[in-house]
Structures are given as structure tokens and as C-alpha cells.
Design a protein around this motif. Structure first.
Motif, PDB file in Angstrom:
ATOM      1  N   VAL A   1       0.831  -1.197   0.000  1.00 27.13           N
ATOM      2  CA  VAL A   1       0.000   0.000   0.000  1.00 27.13           C
ATOM      3  C   VAL A   1       0.871   1.255   0.000  1.00 27.13           C
ATOM      4  CG1 VAL A   1      -1.966  -1.060   1.186  1.00 27.13           C
ATOM      5  CG2 VAL A   1      -0.180   0.037   2.534  1.00 27.13           C
ATOM      6  N   ASN A   2       0.296   2.315  -0.545  1.00 32.55           N
ATOM      7  CA  ASN A   2       0.893   3.642  -0.431  1.00 32.55           C
ATOM      8  C   ASN A   2       0.203   4.286   0.760  1.00 32.55           C
ATOM      9  OD1 ASN A   2       1.500   6.373  -0.564  1.00 32.55           O
ATOM     10  ND2 ASN A   2       1.434   6.440  -2.787  1.00 32.55           N
ATOM     11  N   TYR A   3       0.956   4.571   1.783  1.00 33.47           N
ATOM     12  CA  TYR A   3       0.408   5.090   3.042  1.00 33.47           C
ATOM     13  C   TYR A   3       0.555   6.606   3.165  1.00 33.47           C
ATOM     14  CZ  TYR A   3       5.329   5.181   4.207  1.00 33.47           C
ATOM     15  OH  TYR A   3       6.668   5.429   4.182  1.00 33.47           O
ATOM     16  N   GLN A   4       1.188   7.239   2.170  1.00 33.00           N
ATOM     17  CA  GLN A   4       1.472   8.672   2.238  1.00 33.00           C
ATOM     18  C   GLN A   4       0.175   9.454   2.385  1.00 33.00           C
ATOM     19  OE1 GLN A   4       3.441  10.222  -1.250  1.00 33.00           O
ATOM     20  NE2 GLN A   4       4.686  11.563   0.005  1.00 33.00           N
TER      21      GLN A   4
ATOM     22  N   GLU B   1      -4.339   7.892  12.213  1.00 34.06           N
ATOM     23  CA  GLU B   1      -4.859   6.909  11.261  1.00 34.06           C
ATOM     24  C   GLU B   1      -3.893   5.733  11.100  1.00 34.06           C
ATOM     25  OE1 GLU B   1      -7.429   9.877   8.331  1.00 34.06           O
ATOM     26  OE2 GLU B   1      -5.290   9.582   7.962  1.00 34.06           O
ATOM     27  N   ASP B   2      -2.602   6.039  11.000  1.00 34.78           N
ATOM     28  CA  ASP B   2      -1.604   4.994  10.873  1.00 34.78           C
ATOM     29  C   ASP B   2      -1.590   4.101  12.116  1.00 34.78           C
ATOM     30  OD1 ASP B   2       0.639   3.823   9.299  1.00 34.78           O
ATOM     31  OD2 ASP B   2       1.791   4.401  11.084  1.00 34.78           O
ATOM     32  N   THR B   3      -1.711   4.696  13.278  1.00 38.50           N
ATOM     33  CA  THR B   3      -1.747   3.932  14.525  1.00 38.50           C
ATOM     34  C   THR B   3      -2.975   3.027  14.561  1.00 38.50           C
ATOM     35  OG1 THR B   3      -0.587   5.719  15.660  1.00 38.50           O
ATOM     36  CG2 THR B   3      -1.769   4.132  17.047  1.00 38.50           C
ATOM     37  N   GLU B   4      -4.116   3.542  14.125  1.00 34.42           N
ATOM     38  CA  GLU B   4      -5.348   2.749  14.080  1.00 34.42           C
ATOM     39  C   GLU B   4      -5.191   1.572  13.109  1.00 34.42           C
ATOM     40  OE1 GLU B   4      -9.977   3.191  12.537  1.00 34.42           O
ATOM     41  OE2 GLU B   4      -8.780   5.005  12.820  1.00 34.42           O
TER      42      GLU B   4
ATOM     43  N   HIS C   1     -10.513   5.845   4.657  1.00 35.64           N
ATOM     44  CA  HIS C   1      -9.355   6.739   4.686  1.00 35.64           C
ATOM     45  C   HIS C   1      -8.748   6.774   3.286  1.00 35.64           C
ATOM     46  CE1 HIS C   1      -9.911   5.155   8.769  1.00 35.64           C
ATOM     47  NE2 HIS C   1      -9.584   6.371   9.151  1.00 35.64           N
ATOM     48  N   LYS C   2      -9.175   7.744   2.510  1.00 37.88           N
ATOM     49  CA  LYS C   2      -8.799   7.817   1.086  1.00 37.88           C
ATOM     50  C   LYS C   2      -7.294   7.967   0.861  1.00 37.88           C
ATOM     51  CE  LYS C   2     -12.999   7.385  -0.220  1.00 37.88           C
ATOM     52  NZ  LYS C   2     -13.444   6.065  -0.554  1.00 37.88           N
ATOM     53  N   ALA C   3      -6.548   8.378   1.884  1.00 37.47           N
ATOM     54  CA  ALA C   3      -5.102   8.543   1.721  1.00 37.47           C
ATOM     55  C   ALA C   3      -4.393   7.197   1.547  1.00 37.47           C
ATOM     56  CB  ALA C   3      -4.512   9.280   2.914  1.00 37.47           C
ATOM     57  N   LEU C   4      -4.982   6.128   2.075  1.00 37.60           N
ATOM     58  CA  LEU C   4      -4.380   4.791   1.940  1.00 37.60           C
ATOM     59  C   LEU C   4      -4.755   4.232   0.577  1.00 37.60           C
ATOM     60  CD1 LEU C   4      -2.754   2.599   3.553  1.00 37.60           C
ATOM     61  CD2 LEU C   4      -4.953   1.499   3.896  1.00 37.60           C
TER      62      LEU C   4
END
Length: 170
Positions: free
Chosen positions: A29-32, A38-41, A104-107
Motif C-alpha cells: 500500500v501507499n500510506y502517504q 490513522e496509521d496507529t489505528e 481513509h482515502k489517503a491509503l
């Protein structure tokens, strides 16, 4: 100093090879753009499901993948990539990441490497829609149970009918 750095690099490549070699599924995945919260969740959701989530240098993953013969995976290792590694049920990391990406559209799902086969983003989404192993087993057992239950009900109904007929005749 250079040899110490090289040793650390080789150790990290060895670690990645070990994880990739044992994995049932590796979803990239692109997590940027994810916030720290959100990353912690996401990490918690994956950890609770027994899935490892790591950010490695793409060059190290590329070397490990090439050494394992997973060359097809390398084309997706561009930009900020995180890998979710599932060791048991290959659908679990895909399902968690796909569900999370909807909220979470960023992921962004990039690709997956599942049981030796490369999956593009669409195939990862398809994989995410497959029920978990436990649910599939429960459905299978339920399908075995239904005919047996119906048969038992039929036998019971025949027995009850015969008993009522014999009591009427007496």
C-alpha cells in the motif's frame, strides 16, 4: 564503518526474505497522507488480526524479492510503500486494508503477492471480498449439517406417524 553498514543491510534483507518466504499474502500500500492517528489505528487493526505491517526501504525489499524469485513483485515497489504480511489466511490483510482504504482515502492499495501470484489493485479488492477461512469452514459445515438435519427430521416424522397409526389401531 562500511562493513558494519553492509552487515546491517544484509541482516535486514535476510529478515525480509524470511518474512516473505513464510507469507501467505503480502499486500503493498501507499500510506502517504495518513495522519499519525490513522496509521496507529491501521497498525492496531492489522496487529489484532495477526498481520505484520512494515515500512522497509524499497531497495531492500527488491533485493529480497529478487533473491526469492518474486521478481513480479518488484514493479510495485516505487514511492512510499508499506507491506502487510499475512501468514495464515491470505484474505485477512487484503480485507483490513481494503476496508480501511474506503474510510481513509489517503491509503492506496497498490498490489499483492498471494501464494506466489501477483495481484493488481483490483484483484486485491476481489480477494478482500472473499470471506475468511473460518466463515468458509462454518458455511461448509452448515451445508453438511442441513441435509443431515432434514433427514433426521424426516425419520422422526415417519416414526411419529407410525406411532400415531399404531395407537389409533389399538
Amino acid at each position: 564503518m562500511a562493513s558494519k553498514f553492509k552487515e546491517l543491510k544484509e541482516a535486514k534483507i535476510s529478515e525480509i526474505k524470511d518474512k516473505l518466504g513464510k507469507a501467505e499474502a503480502v499486500i503493498m500500500v501507499n500510506y502517504q497522507g495518513l495522519t499519525v492517528e490513522e496509521d496507529t489505528e491501521l497498525r492496531k487493526n492489522l496487529r489484532d488480526a495477526g498481520v505484520e505491517y512494515k515500512v522497509y526501504k524499497n531497495t531492500l525489499v527488491t533485493r529480497a524479492a529478487n533473491e526469492l524469485g518474486f521478481e513480479k513483485m518488484v514493479q510495485y515497489l516505487e514511492g512510499p510503500i508499506a507491506v502487510a504480511i499475512g501468514y495464515e489466511d491470505p484474505t485477512v490483510p487484503a480485507r483490513i486494508l481494503n476496508d480501511f482504504s474506503k474510510a481513509h482515502k489517503a491509503l492506496e492499495l497498490k498490489a499483492g503477492f498471494v501464494q506466489g501470484e501477483i495481484f493488481d489493485e483490483n484483484k486485491v479488492k476481489e480477494l478482500a471480498s472473499v470471506p475468511s477461512k473460518e466463515i468458509l469452514i462454518a458455511k461448509l459445515l452448515g451445508s453438511f449439517k442441513a441435509p443431515i438435519s432434514n433427514f433426521a427430521y424426516l425419520v422422526s416424522a415417519i416414526k411419529d406417524k407410525k406411532e400415531s397409526e399404531s395407537s389409533e389401531q389399538a
